[in-house]
Design a protein around this motif. Structure first.
Motif, PDB file in Angstrom:
ATOM      1  N   ALA A 312       0.828  -1.206   0.000  1.00  0.00           N
ATOM      2  CA  ALA A 312       0.000   0.000   0.000  1.00  0.00           C
ATOM      3  C   ALA A 312       0.863   1.257   0.000  1.00  0.00           C
ATOM      4  O   ALA A 312       0.535   2.249  -0.663  1.00  0.00           O
ATOM      5  CB  ALA A 312      -0.916   0.001   1.219  1.00  0.00           C
ATOM      6  N   ARG A 313       1.974   1.229   0.735  1.00  0.00           N
ATOM      7  CA  ARG A 313       2.880   2.386   0.761  1.00  0.00           C
ATOM      8  C   ARG A 313       3.432   2.663  -0.631  1.00  0.00           C
ATOM      9  O   ARG A 313       3.558   3.806  -1.058  1.00  0.00           O
ATOM     10  CB  ARG A 313       4.031   2.139   1.738  1.00  0.00           C
ATOM     11  N   THR A 314       3.772   1.592  -1.356  1.00  0.00           N
ATOM     12  CA  THR A 314       4.311   1.750  -2.710  1.00  0.00           C
ATOM     13  C   THR A 314       3.283   2.366  -3.646  1.00  0.00           C
ATOM     14  O   THR A 314       3.605   3.230  -4.471  1.00  0.00           O
ATOM     15  CB  THR A 314       4.768   0.384  -3.254  1.00  0.00           C
ATOM     16  N   ALA A 315       2.031   1.930  -3.556  1.00  0.00           N
ATOM     17  CA  ALA A 315       0.982   2.407  -4.455  1.00  0.00           C
ATOM     18  C   ALA A 315       0.646   3.879  -4.241  1.00  0.00           C
ATOM     19  O   ALA A 315       0.004   4.501  -5.092  1.00  0.00           O
ATOM     20  CB  ALA A 315      -0.281   1.558  -4.279  1.00  0.00           C
ATOM     21  N   GLN A 316       1.096   4.446  -3.134  1.00  0.00           N
ATOM     22  CA  GLN A 316       0.820   5.856  -2.854  1.00  0.00           C
ATOM     23  C   GLN A 316       1.832   6.801  -3.498  1.00  0.00           C
ATOM     24  O   GLN A 316       1.700   8.007  -3.386  1.00  0.00           O
ATOM     25  CB  GLN A 316       0.816   6.091  -1.335  1.00  0.00           C
ATOM     26  N   ARG A 317       2.826   6.223  -4.175  1.00  0.00           N
ATOM     27  CA  ARG A 317       3.871   7.031  -4.789  1.00  0.00           C
ATOM     28  C   ARG A 317       4.041   6.653  -6.254  1.00  0.00           C
ATOM     29  O   ARG A 317       3.635   5.579  -6.681  1.00  0.00           O
ATOM     30  CB  ARG A 317       5.206   6.829  -4.056  1.00  0.00           C
ATOM     31  N   PHE A 318       4.685   7.514  -7.012  1.00  0.00           N
ATOM     32  CA  PHE A 318       4.882   7.282  -8.443  1.00  0.00           C
ATOM     33  C   PHE A 318       6.196   6.547  -8.665  1.00  0.00           C
ATOM     34  O   PHE A 318       7.209   6.851  -8.031  1.00  0.00           O
ATOM     35  CB  PHE A 318       4.900   8.623  -9.191  1.00  0.00           C
ATOM     36  N   GLY A 319       6.176   5.572  -9.591  1.00  0.00           N
ATOM     37  CA  GLY A 319       7.388   4.831  -9.906  1.00  0.00           C
ATOM     38  C   GLY A 319       7.449   3.516  -9.161  1.00  0.00           C
ATOM     39  O   GLY A 319       6.570   3.182  -8.364  1.00  0.00           O
ATOM     40  N   SER A 323       9.646   4.161  -4.901  1.00  0.00           N
ATOM     41  CA  SER A 323       8.420   4.259  -4.102  1.00  0.00           C
ATOM     42  C   SER A 323       8.333   3.173  -3.027  1.00  0.00           C
ATOM     43  O   SER A 323       7.442   3.209  -2.178  1.00  0.00           O
ATOM     44  CB  SER A 323       7.189   4.165  -5.015  1.00  0.00           C
ATOM     45  N   ILE A 324       9.259   2.213  -3.046  1.00  0.00           N
ATOM     46  CA  ILE A 324       9.225   1.105  -2.081  1.00  0.00           C
ATOM     47  C   ILE A 324       9.602   1.620  -0.693  1.00  0.00           C
ATOM     48  O   ILE A 324      10.622   2.290  -0.534  1.00  0.00           O
ATOM     49  CB  ILE A 324      10.185  -0.013  -2.516  1.00  0.00           C
ATOM     50  N   PRO A 325       8.811   1.306   0.328  1.00  0.00           N
ATOM     51  CA  PRO A 325       9.084   1.826   1.673  1.00  0.00           C
ATOM     52  C   PRO A 325      10.219   1.087   2.372  1.00  0.00           C
ATOM     53  O   PRO A 325      10.499  -0.077   2.093  1.00  0.00           O
ATOM     54  CB  PRO A 325       7.756   1.596   2.410  1.00  0.00           C
ATOM     55  N   TRP A 326      10.880   1.781   3.296  1.00  0.00           N
ATOM     56  CA  TRP A 326      11.862   1.173   4.178  1.00  0.00           C
ATOM     57  C   TRP A 326      11.141   0.574   5.382  1.00  0.00           C
ATOM     58  O   TRP A 326       9.972   0.860   5.626  1.00  0.00           O
ATOM     59  CB  TRP A 326      12.882   2.218   4.630  1.00  0.00           C
ATOM     60  N   SER A 327      11.858  -0.242   6.129  1.00  0.00           N
ATOM     61  CA  SER A 327      11.276  -0.947   7.268  1.00  0.00           C
ATOM     62  C   SER A 327      10.617   0.000   8.261  1.00  0.00           C
ATOM     63  O   SER A 327       9.505  -0.259   8.735  1.00  0.00           O
ATOM     64  CB  SER A 327      12.351  -1.776   7.974  1.00  0.00           C
ATOM     65  N   ASP A 328      11.282   1.108   8.563  1.00  0.00           N
ATOM     66  CA  ASP A 328      10.728   2.017   9.569  1.00  0.00           C
ATOM     67  C   ASP A 328       9.486   2.746   9.060  1.00  0.00           C
ATOM     68  O   ASP A 328       8.665   3.214   9.856  1.00  0.00           O
ATOM     69  CB  ASP A 328      11.782   3.032  10.042  1.00  0.00           C
ATOM     70  N   GLU A 329       9.296   2.819   7.731  1.00  0.00           N
ATOM     71  CA  GLU A 329       8.094   3.431   7.186  1.00  0.00           C
ATOM     72  C   GLU A 329       6.904   2.470   7.253  1.00  0.00           C
ATOM     73  O   GLU A 329       5.762   2.908   7.266  1.00  0.00           O
ATOM     74  CB  GLU A 329       8.335   3.846   5.741  1.00  0.00           C
TER      75      GLU A 329
END
Length: 332
Positions: A312-319, A323-329
């Motif tokens: 879901a975090r990835t889908a909120q960003r372009f590319g 756009s892939i989140p880090w562990s702490d995100e």
């Protein structure tokens, strides 16, 4: 104890992402709203996702080597000895992925993929695989070669079908013989040889792939009862863990131990671009499984929940990769 390791086998592409209001029809020409060039490919995206979802953002920790739980990620694939190949290799390294097992092939063209992102975030892809289809393991009959050094076997091998299916089936068979766990994402979905499913520890696929490979349903799996039927089908073929990703609905899982369940997708998010969301799910799920080797218990529901959150975090960003989140995100 040696650090845990994940070896990823799959495609490495340069994505040309076109933002459009809609995809043109047959014989129609349209101008794109924007064009962005981004490193991608399902294999490379998954490798970056496995590293990022097991490490904290180094820009916040100030220490790239001490930002996670010690999981090493190795990329096994091929690029051409061209400008794209150089950029793709550097991008992986900049994201913590070990490229010692990556092949750079002289005289070959690196893989490329045209991604058309419509309003609402849905995407369609057309890829030219180039060097990807020429990849073979560095050493025939070896699994340790997937993590370099020739000493330890990886804790998990993650495979995509962006490389020839016979090569993938060969890796799965060798891994099973050596007692190494595997995860297959059958994308693009093509029929597998008899007996191949017995060599798969984890099968992670989306609805359309599940329908095509199982022959059950018609386009979408549909409801909980249908998901259970599909999961049981693959478990009957020898797979131990089956996960069906369901886009904006979430994901269904089933195991050979009789466990099954549905995890809802994250609520209240604004979808910008779904490119790479599925690969992020795979990387985060792989991390969850490898972590369980130290935790002493495999909790598939926990791994699927965290993978849904990461996706879901990835889908909120372009590319894709950026756009892939880090562990702490994910775990904040």
């Amino acid at each position: 104890m040696a650090p845990r390791s994940i070896a990823v086998v799959g495609g490495i592409n340069m994505d040309m992402i076109y933002s459009v209001d809609r995809v043109p029809g047959a014989g129609e020409s349209k101008d794109a709203i924007s064009l962005v060039q981004c490193p991608g490919g399902k294999g490379a995206n998954t490798a970056v996702a496995a590293y990022r979802t097991s490490h904290r953002n180094p820009s916040k920790t100030k220490d790239f080597n001490d930002a996670g739980d010690g999981i090493q990620v190795f990329m096994n694939g091929a690029v051409g000895n061209d400008a794209f190949g150089s950029k793709l290799k550097q991008q992986l390294e900049d994201n913590g992925v070990n490229t010692s097992t990556l092949r750079v092939l002289d005289g070959e063209v690196s893989g490329t993929c045209c991604v058309f992102v419509e309003e609402g975030g849905e995407s369609r892809n057309i890829a030219y695989q180039g060097a990807n289809i020429l990849w073979t393991p560095l050493e025939a009959g070896s699994i340790s070669c997937f993590v370099g050094g020739g000493v330890n076997n990886p804790d998990l091998i993650v495979l995509h079908l962006g490389i020839p299916v016979d090569v993938v089936e060969g890796v799965l068979a060798t891994a099973a013989e050596k007692g190494v766990d595997t995860l297959l994402n059958p994308s693009p979905a093509v029929p597998l040889s008899d007996g191949t499913y017995e060599n798969i520890k984890h099968l992670v696929l989306n609805e359309s792939e599940a329908v095509r490979l199982s022959g059950l349903g018609s386009g979408e799996v549909g409801d909980l009862a249908a998901w259970r039927e599909v999961g049981s089908y693959f478990i009957g073929l020898g797979v131990e863990n089956v996960v069906i990703t369901l886009g904006g609905k979430g994901a269904f899982y089933a195991t050979h131990r009789g466990e099954s369940g549905f995890v809802e997708a994250e609520k209240g998010i604004t979808v910008v671009d779904t490119t790479g969301a599925g690969d992020t799910f795979l990387g985060a799920y792989a991390v969850g499984f490898v972590r369980s080797k130290d935790e002493g218990e495999w909790d598939i529901a926990k791994a699927v929940k965290r993978a849904c959150k990461a996706s879901a975090r990835t889908a909120q960003r372009f590319g894709a990769q950026e756009s892939i989140p880090w562990s702490d995100e994910i775990d904040q």
